[in-house]
Write an enzyme that holds these catalytic residues in place. Structure first.
Site, mmCIF file in Angstrom:
data_model
loop_
_atom_site.group_PDB
_atom_site.id
_atom_site.type_symbol
_atom_site.label_atom_id
_atom_site.label_comp_id
_atom_site.label_asym_id
_atom_site.label_seq_id
_atom_site.Cartn_x
_atom_site.Cartn_y
_atom_site.Cartn_z
ATOM 1 N N LYS A 76 7.433 -7.418 6.068
ATOM 2 C CA LYS A 76 8.838 -7.185 5.725
ATOM 3 C C LYS A 76 9.517 -6.299 6.776
ATOM 4 O O LYS A 76 10.654 -6.558 7.189
ATOM 5 C CB LYS A 76 8.938 -6.518 4.340
ATOM 6 C CG LYS A 76 8.579 -7.462 3.197
ATOM 7 C CD LYS A 76 8.366 -6.759 1.872
ATOM 8 C CE LYS A 76 7.876 -7.763 0.825
ATOM 9 N NZ LYS A 76 7.444 -7.167 -0.436
ATOM 10 N N GLN A 120 7.423 -1.848 -4.093
ATOM 11 C CA GLN A 120 6.331 -2.792 -3.860
ATOM 12 C C GLN A 120 5.384 -2.804 -5.063
ATOM 13 O O GLN A 120 4.970 -1.742 -5.547
ATOM 14 C CB GLN A 120 5.576 -2.404 -2.573
ATOM 15 C CG GLN A 120 4.520 -3.395 -2.141
ATOM 16 C CD GLN A 120 5.094 -4.738 -1.702
ATOM 17 O OE1 GLN A 120 6.199 -4.830 -1.170
ATOM 18 N NE2 GLN A 120 4.355 -5.802 -1.941
ATOM 19 N N ASP A 145 15.085 -7.344 -4.909
ATOM 20 C CA ASP A 145 13.952 -8.117 -5.442
ATOM 21 C C ASP A 145 14.392 -8.933 -6.653
ATOM 22 O O ASP A 145 13.633 -9.777 -7.136
ATOM 23 C CB ASP A 145 12.864 -7.141 -5.919
ATOM 24 C CG ASP A 145 11.565 -7.282 -5.153
ATOM 25 O OD1 ASP A 145 11.400 -8.283 -4.439
ATOM 26 O OD2 ASP A 145 10.727 -6.379 -5.288
HETATM 27 N N1 GUN Z 1 4.179 -7.779 -4.522
HETATM 28 C C1 GUN Z 1 3.887 -9.059 -4.214
HETATM 29 N N2 GUN Z 1 5.013 -9.785 -4.076
HETATM 30 C C2 GUN Z 1 6.038 -8.940 -4.311
HETATM 31 C C3 GUN Z 1 7.458 -9.126 -4.314
HETATM 32 O O1 GUN Z 1 8.013 -10.204 -4.093
HETATM 33 N N3 GUN Z 1 8.168 -8.006 -4.592
HETATM 34 C C4 GUN Z 1 7.585 -6.810 -4.858
HETATM 35 N N4 GUN Z 1 8.374 -5.771 -5.130
HETATM 36 N N5 GUN Z 1 6.286 -6.622 -4.858
HETATM 37 C C5 GUN Z 1 5.517 -7.691 -4.588
#
Ligand code: GUN
Length: 322
Positions: A76, A120, A145
Protein backbone atom coordinates in the site's frame (compact mmCIF):
# COMPACT_ATOMS: atom_id res chain seq x y z
CA UNK A 1 -18.75 -28.70 -43.11
CA UNK A 2 -19.54 -26.66 -40.01
CA UNK A 3 -20.67 -23.05 -40.33
CA UNK A 4 -18.37 -20.38 -38.90
CA UNK A 5 -20.80 -19.81 -36.01
CA UNK A 6 -20.80 -23.51 -35.12
CA UNK A 7 -17.00 -23.66 -35.28
CA UNK A 8 -16.75 -20.64 -33.00
CA UNK A 9 -19.17 -22.31 -30.60
CA UNK A 10 -16.93 -25.39 -30.55
CA UNK A 11 -14.20 -23.27 -29.04
CA UNK A 12 -16.45 -22.72 -26.04
CA UNK A 13 -18.17 -26.09 -25.68
CA UNK A 14 -16.32 -28.83 -23.87
CA UNK A 15 -15.66 -31.93 -25.95
CA UNK A 16 -17.67 -30.70 -28.95
CA UNK A 17 -16.54 -32.15 -32.30
CA UNK A 18 -13.91 -34.17 -30.43
CA UNK A 19 -11.81 -30.98 -30.23
CA UNK A 20 -10.51 -29.41 -27.07
CA UNK A 21 -12.38 -26.52 -25.55
CA UNK A 22 -10.68 -23.13 -25.33
CA UNK A 23 -9.54 -21.88 -21.96
CA UNK A 24 -11.31 -19.07 -20.14
CA UNK A 25 -10.30 -15.49 -20.76
CA UNK A 26 -7.99 -14.46 -17.95
CA UNK A 27 -9.04 -11.23 -16.23
CA UNK A 28 -5.82 -9.63 -15.08
CA UNK A 29 -5.81 -7.59 -11.88
CA UNK A 30 -2.18 -6.69 -12.54
CA UNK A 31 -3.12 -4.93 -15.79
CA UNK A 32 -6.35 -3.37 -14.54
CA UNK A 33 -4.81 -2.11 -11.31
CA UNK A 34 -1.99 -0.51 -13.31
CA UNK A 35 -4.57 1.39 -15.38
CA UNK A 36 -6.34 2.56 -12.21
CA UNK A 37 -3.06 3.67 -10.61
CA UNK A 38 -2.04 5.58 -13.74
CA UNK A 39 -5.41 7.37 -13.82
CA UNK A 40 -4.99 8.31 -10.15
CA UNK A 41 -1.51 9.69 -10.80
CA UNK A 42 -3.13 12.03 -13.33
CA UNK A 43 -5.80 13.02 -10.77
CA UNK A 44 -3.17 13.95 -8.20
CA UNK A 45 -1.32 16.10 -10.75
CA UNK A 46 -4.60 17.87 -11.60
CA UNK A 47 -5.25 18.51 -7.90
CA UNK A 48 -1.87 20.14 -7.61
CA UNK A 49 -2.67 22.44 -10.52
CA UNK A 50 -5.93 23.46 -8.81
CA UNK A 51 -4.37 23.81 -5.36
CA UNK A 52 -0.55 24.02 -5.34
CA UNK A 53 0.90 22.04 -2.44
CA UNK A 54 -2.22 19.94 -1.95
CA UNK A 55 -1.75 16.15 -1.75
CA UNK A 56 -4.14 13.38 -0.79
CA UNK A 57 -3.16 12.08 2.65
CA UNK A 58 -3.52 8.49 3.88
CA UNK A 59 -2.74 6.91 7.24
CA UNK A 60 -2.41 3.14 7.70
CA UNK A 61 -2.74 2.32 11.38
CA UNK A 62 -1.33 -1.02 12.49
CA UNK A 63 -1.40 -2.68 15.88
CA UNK A 64 1.38 -5.24 16.38
CA UNK A 65 3.67 -6.80 13.84
CA UNK A 66 2.06 -9.60 11.82
CA UNK A 67 4.17 -10.65 8.84
CA UNK A 68 1.22 -10.77 6.43
CA UNK A 69 0.04 -7.30 7.53
CA UNK A 70 3.58 -5.93 7.11
CA UNK A 71 3.60 -7.22 3.53
CA UNK A 72 0.16 -5.77 2.70
CA UNK A 73 1.09 -2.43 4.24
CA UNK A 74 4.35 -2.16 2.33
CA UNK A 75 2.52 -2.72 -0.96
CA UNK A 76 0.00 0.00 0.00
CA UNK A 77 2.81 2.43 0.89
CA UNK A 78 4.57 1.71 -2.41
CA UNK A 79 1.42 2.26 -4.47
CA UNK A 80 0.66 5.49 -2.61
CA UNK A 81 4.16 6.86 -3.19
CA UNK A 82 3.94 6.09 -6.92
CA UNK A 83 0.63 7.92 -7.25
CA UNK A 84 1.72 10.94 -5.22
CA UNK A 85 -0.40 10.20 -2.14
CA UNK A 86 1.21 11.29 1.12
CA UNK A 87 0.95 8.00 3.04
CA UNK A 88 2.03 7.45 6.63
CA UNK A 89 2.33 4.11 8.43
CA UNK A 90 1.53 4.44 12.14
CA UNK A 91 2.42 1.35 14.14
CA UNK A 92 1.28 0.80 17.72
CA UNK A 93 2.87 -1.96 19.81
CA UNK A 94 1.09 -5.25 20.61
CA UNK A 95 0.67 -3.91 24.14
CA UNK A 96 -1.62 -1.09 22.92
CA UNK A 97 -5.00 -0.95 24.65
CA UNK A 98 -8.31 -0.26 22.95
CA UNK A 99 -8.33 3.25 24.48
CA UNK A 100 -4.90 3.98 22.98
CA UNK A 101 -5.95 2.73 19.55
CA UNK A 102 -9.12 4.87 19.74
CA UNK A 103 -7.01 7.93 20.65
CA UNK A 104 -4.84 7.37 17.56
CA UNK A 105 -7.94 7.09 15.37
CA UNK A 106 -9.37 10.33 16.84
CA UNK A 107 -6.08 12.15 16.23
CA UNK A 108 -6.17 11.17 12.56
CA UNK A 109 -9.87 12.09 12.28
CA UNK A 110 -8.97 15.60 13.44
CA UNK A 111 -5.98 16.04 11.12
CA UNK A 112 -7.18 17.99 8.05
CA UNK A 113 -4.15 16.87 6.00
CA UNK A 114 -5.34 13.24 6.16
CA UNK A 115 -8.19 12.25 3.83
CA UNK A 116 -8.14 8.52 4.39
CA UNK A 117 -7.53 6.22 7.36
CA UNK A 118 -7.42 2.46 7.45
CA UNK A 119 -6.86 0.25 10.45
CA UNK A 120 -5.01 -2.80 9.19
CA UNK A 121 -6.83 -6.01 10.14
CA UNK A 122 -6.61 -8.27 11.99
CA UNK A 123 -5.45 -6.31 15.02
CA UNK A 124 -2.41 -8.01 16.55
CA UNK A 125 -2.91 -6.89 20.14
CA UNK A 126 -1.93 -8.74 23.31
CA UNK A 127 -5.23 -7.88 25.02
CA UNK A 128 -8.62 -8.27 23.30
CA UNK A 129 -9.77 -5.19 21.37
CA UNK A 130 -13.28 -4.75 19.94
CA UNK A 131 -12.37 -4.40 16.27
CA UNK A 132 -15.73 -3.01 15.12
CA UNK A 133 -15.61 -0.40 17.89
CA UNK A 134 -12.25 0.78 16.57
CA UNK A 135 -13.46 0.78 12.95
CA UNK A 136 -16.59 2.73 13.90
CA UNK A 137 -14.45 5.42 15.49
CA UNK A 138 -13.13 6.32 12.01
CA UNK A 139 -14.83 9.40 10.56
CA UNK A 140 -17.08 7.99 7.77
CA UNK A 141 -15.73 10.57 5.30
CA UNK A 142 -12.17 9.25 5.90
CA UNK A 143 -13.18 5.56 5.97
CA UNK A 144 -11.33 4.58 2.79
CA UNK A 145 -11.72 0.88 3.68
CA UNK A 146 -15.52 1.35 3.63
CA UNK A 147 -15.86 -0.75 6.78
CA UNK A 148 -17.59 1.59 9.24
CA UNK A 149 -21.19 0.71 10.07
CA UNK A 150 -22.23 4.02 8.48
CA UNK A 151 -20.68 3.21 5.10
CA UNK A 152 -21.72 -0.46 5.24
CA UNK A 153 -25.31 0.63 6.04
CA UNK A 154 -25.38 3.07 3.13
CA UNK A 155 -24.12 0.35 0.79
CA UNK A 156 -26.66 -2.18 2.04
CA UNK A 157 -29.44 0.31 1.23
CA UNK A 158 -28.05 1.07 -2.20
CA UNK A 159 -27.04 4.65 -1.25
CA UNK A 160 -23.86 4.32 -3.26
CA UNK A 161 -23.31 7.98 -4.13
CA UNK A 162 -22.56 9.05 -0.58
CA UNK A 163 -20.47 6.13 0.52
CA UNK A 164 -16.92 4.84 0.35
CA UNK A 165 -16.89 1.25 -0.91
CA UNK A 166 -14.83 -1.59 0.60
CA UNK A 167 -11.73 -2.05 -1.52
CA UNK A 168 -11.77 -5.76 -2.40
CA UNK A 169 -15.43 -5.87 -3.57
CA UNK A 170 -14.98 -2.57 -5.36
CA UNK A 171 -11.93 -4.07 -7.14
CA UNK A 172 -13.99 -7.15 -8.07
CA UNK A 173 -16.63 -4.90 -9.65
CA UNK A 174 -13.92 -3.12 -11.63
CA UNK A 175 -12.67 -6.50 -12.93
CA UNK A 176 -16.23 -7.51 -13.86
CA UNK A 177 -16.62 -4.20 -15.76
CA UNK A 178 -13.39 -4.96 -17.63
CA UNK A 179 -14.90 -8.14 -19.08
CA UNK A 180 -17.81 -6.22 -20.61
CA UNK A 181 -20.25 -8.73 -19.07
CA UNK A 182 -23.34 -6.88 -17.87
CA UNK A 183 -24.43 -7.65 -14.33
CA UNK A 184 -28.07 -6.53 -14.49
CA UNK A 185 -30.44 -9.49 -14.56
CA UNK A 186 -27.67 -12.06 -14.11
CA UNK A 187 -27.59 -14.66 -11.37
CA UNK A 188 -24.61 -13.95 -9.11
CA UNK A 189 -23.44 -16.29 -6.37
CA UNK A 190 -21.16 -15.03 -3.61
CA UNK A 191 -19.44 -17.58 -1.37
CA UNK A 192 -18.62 -16.03 2.01
CA UNK A 193 -20.33 -13.31 4.04
CA UNK A 194 -17.44 -11.55 5.79
CA UNK A 195 -17.81 -7.83 6.52
CA UNK A 196 -14.73 -7.07 4.45
CA UNK A 197 -15.53 -9.02 1.25
CA UNK A 198 -18.57 -11.33 1.05
CA UNK A 199 -21.32 -9.12 2.50
CA UNK A 200 -20.37 -5.91 0.65
CA UNK A 201 -19.84 -7.91 -2.55
CA UNK A 202 -23.38 -9.26 -2.27
CA UNK A 203 -24.66 -5.68 -1.80
CA UNK A 204 -22.70 -4.29 -4.75
CA UNK A 205 -23.96 -7.01 -7.07
CA UNK A 206 -27.51 -6.56 -5.80
CA UNK A 207 -27.44 -2.80 -6.44
CA UNK A 208 -25.95 -3.48 -9.85
CA UNK A 209 -29.25 -5.34 -10.39
CA UNK A 210 -28.06 -8.95 -10.27
CA UNK A 211 -30.15 -11.61 -8.54
CA UNK A 212 -27.79 -12.66 -5.77
CA UNK A 213 -27.41 -15.89 -3.81
CA UNK A 214 -25.26 -15.53 -0.71
CA UNK A 215 -23.58 -18.81 0.30
CA UNK A 216 -21.74 -19.56 3.54
CA UNK A 217 -20.54 -22.38 5.76
CA UNK A 218 -24.10 -23.62 6.46
CA UNK A 219 -25.24 -23.60 2.83
CA UNK A 220 -26.54 -26.99 1.69
CA UNK A 221 -25.24 -28.39 -1.58
CA UNK A 222 -22.77 -25.66 -2.52
CA UNK A 223 -21.98 -27.27 -5.92
CA UNK A 224 -25.68 -26.99 -6.85
CA UNK A 225 -25.76 -23.29 -5.89
CA UNK A 226 -22.54 -22.59 -7.77
CA UNK A 227 -23.85 -24.35 -10.88
CA UNK A 228 -26.54 -21.64 -11.19
CA UNK A 229 -24.05 -18.76 -11.22
CA UNK A 230 -23.53 -16.60 -14.29
CA UNK A 231 -21.16 -14.65 -12.05
CA UNK A 232 -19.37 -16.38 -9.17
CA UNK A 233 -17.40 -14.54 -6.49
CA UNK A 234 -15.49 -16.90 -4.21
CA UNK A 235 -14.49 -15.38 -0.87
CA UNK A 236 -14.60 -18.38 1.43
CA UNK A 237 -10.97 -18.48 2.55
CA UNK A 238 -10.69 -22.20 1.66
CA UNK A 239 -8.01 -23.34 -0.72
CA UNK A 240 -9.39 -24.61 -4.06
CA UNK A 241 -12.88 -25.16 -2.61
CA UNK A 242 -14.69 -24.57 -5.91
CA UNK A 243 -14.11 -27.25 -8.56
CA UNK A 244 -14.40 -26.58 -12.27
CA UNK A 245 -17.08 -29.27 -12.64
CA UNK A 246 -19.39 -27.21 -10.41
CA UNK A 247 -19.42 -24.22 -12.75
CA UNK A 248 -21.98 -23.21 -15.33
CA UNK A 249 -20.37 -23.28 -18.77
CA UNK A 250 -19.03 -19.80 -19.60
CA UNK A 251 -19.42 -18.38 -16.06
CA UNK A 252 -17.48 -15.31 -14.97
CA UNK A 253 -15.38 -16.39 -11.99
CA UNK A 254 -13.84 -13.92 -9.55
CA UNK A 255 -11.53 -15.53 -7.02
CA UNK A 256 -10.84 -13.51 -3.85
CA UNK A 257 -8.96 -16.34 -2.12
CA UNK A 258 -5.40 -15.94 -0.88
CA UNK A 259 -4.37 -19.32 0.57
CA UNK A 260 -0.93 -20.78 1.11
CA UNK A 261 -0.64 -24.51 0.46
CA UNK A 262 2.38 -26.77 0.90
CA UNK A 263 4.41 -27.30 -2.28
CA UNK A 264 7.74 -29.04 -1.99
CA UNK A 265 8.70 -28.11 -5.54
CA UNK A 266 8.94 -24.42 -4.50
CA UNK A 267 12.02 -23.04 -2.73
CA UNK A 268 9.69 -21.53 -0.09
CA UNK A 269 7.94 -24.91 0.38
CA UNK A 270 4.55 -23.31 -0.32
CA UNK A 271 2.48 -21.78 -3.07
CA UNK A 272 -0.41 -19.35 -3.29
CA UNK A 273 -3.80 -20.60 -4.48
CA UNK A 274 -7.29 -19.13 -4.59
CA UNK A 275 -10.64 -20.45 -3.39
CA UNK A 276 -11.21 -21.84 -6.89
CA UNK A 277 -9.37 -24.84 -8.35
CA UNK A 278 -7.89 -22.88 -11.23
CA UNK A 279 -6.87 -25.68 -13.62
CA UNK A 280 -10.35 -27.26 -13.72
CA UNK A 281 -12.26 -23.95 -13.58
CA UNK A 282 -10.24 -22.61 -16.49
CA UNK A 283 -11.68 -25.43 -18.65
CA UNK A 284 -15.24 -24.40 -17.99
CA UNK A 285 -15.43 -20.69 -17.12
CA UNK A 286 -15.79 -17.94 -19.70
CA UNK A 287 -13.67 -15.53 -17.65
CA UNK A 288 -11.50 -16.17 -14.63
CA UNK A 289 -9.23 -14.15 -12.34
CA UNK A 290 -5.86 -15.73 -11.54
CA UNK A 291 -4.28 -16.04 -8.10
CA UNK A 292 -1.93 -14.29 -7.70
CA UNK A 293 -2.40 -11.29 -10.01
CA UNK A 294 -6.20 -11.10 -9.95
CA UNK A 295 -8.19 -9.55 -7.13
CA UNK A 296 -5.15 -8.94 -4.86
CA UNK A 297 -3.65 -5.97 -6.73
CA UNK A 298 -7.12 -4.47 -7.21
CA UNK A 299 -7.61 -4.18 -3.44
CA UNK A 300 -4.60 -1.88 -3.19
CA UNK A 301 -5.63 0.11 -6.28
CA UNK A 302 -9.15 0.70 -4.95
CA UNK A 303 -7.77 1.88 -1.61
CA UNK A 304 -5.83 4.49 -3.55
CA UNK A 305 -8.97 5.31 -5.56
CA UNK A 306 -10.97 5.87 -2.34
CA UNK A 307 -8.23 8.06 -0.90
CA UNK A 308 -8.09 10.23 -4.02
CA UNK A 309 -11.93 10.41 -4.10
CA UNK A 310 -12.00 11.49 -0.47
CA UNK A 311 -9.32 14.13 -1.13
CA UNK A 312 -11.25 15.47 -4.16
CA UNK A 313 -14.32 15.96 -1.94
CA UNK A 314 -12.31 17.95 0.60
CA UNK A 315 -10.65 20.03 -2.12
CA UNK A 316 -13.95 20.80 -3.82
CA UNK A 317 -15.58 21.71 -0.49
CA UNK A 318 -12.71 24.03 0.42
CA UNK A 319 -12.77 25.71 -2.99
CA UNK A 320 -16.60 26.06 -2.88
CA UNK A 321 -16.28 27.72 0.56
CA UNK A 322 -13.77 30.34 -0.58
N1 GUN B 1 -6.41 -7.04 6.04
C1 GUN B 1 -6.50 -7.78 4.91
N2 GUN B 1 -7.16 -7.11 3.95
C2 GUN B 1 -7.51 -5.92 4.50
C3 GUN B 1 -8.23 -4.79 3.97
O1 GUN B 1 -8.70 -4.74 2.84
N3 GUN B 1 -8.36 -3.77 4.84
C4 GUN B 1 -7.87 -3.80 6.11
N4 GUN B 1 -8.07 -2.74 6.89
N5 GUN B 1 -7.21 -4.82 6.60
C5 GUN B 1 -7.04 -5.88 5.79
Amino acid sequence: MLSLAARLLCLRVSGCCGGSRSMATVVSGNKTSKLVRERLQGDVLRMQVQAPGFRPGLVVLQVGDRDDSNLYISSKMRAAAEIGIDARHVRLPRSATEAEVLRSVQAVNQNPAVHGLIVQLPLDAAEPIDTQNVIDAIAPAKDVDGLTSVNAGRLSRGELAGCLLPCTPSGCMELIRQTGVSVAGKHAVVIGRSKIVGAPMRDLLLWSHATVTSCHSRTHDLPEQVSRADILVAAAGKAELVRGEWLKEGALVIDCGINHVADETKPSGKRLVGDVHYASANQRAGYITPVPGGVGPMTVAMLMENTVQSAWRVLQQSQAGR
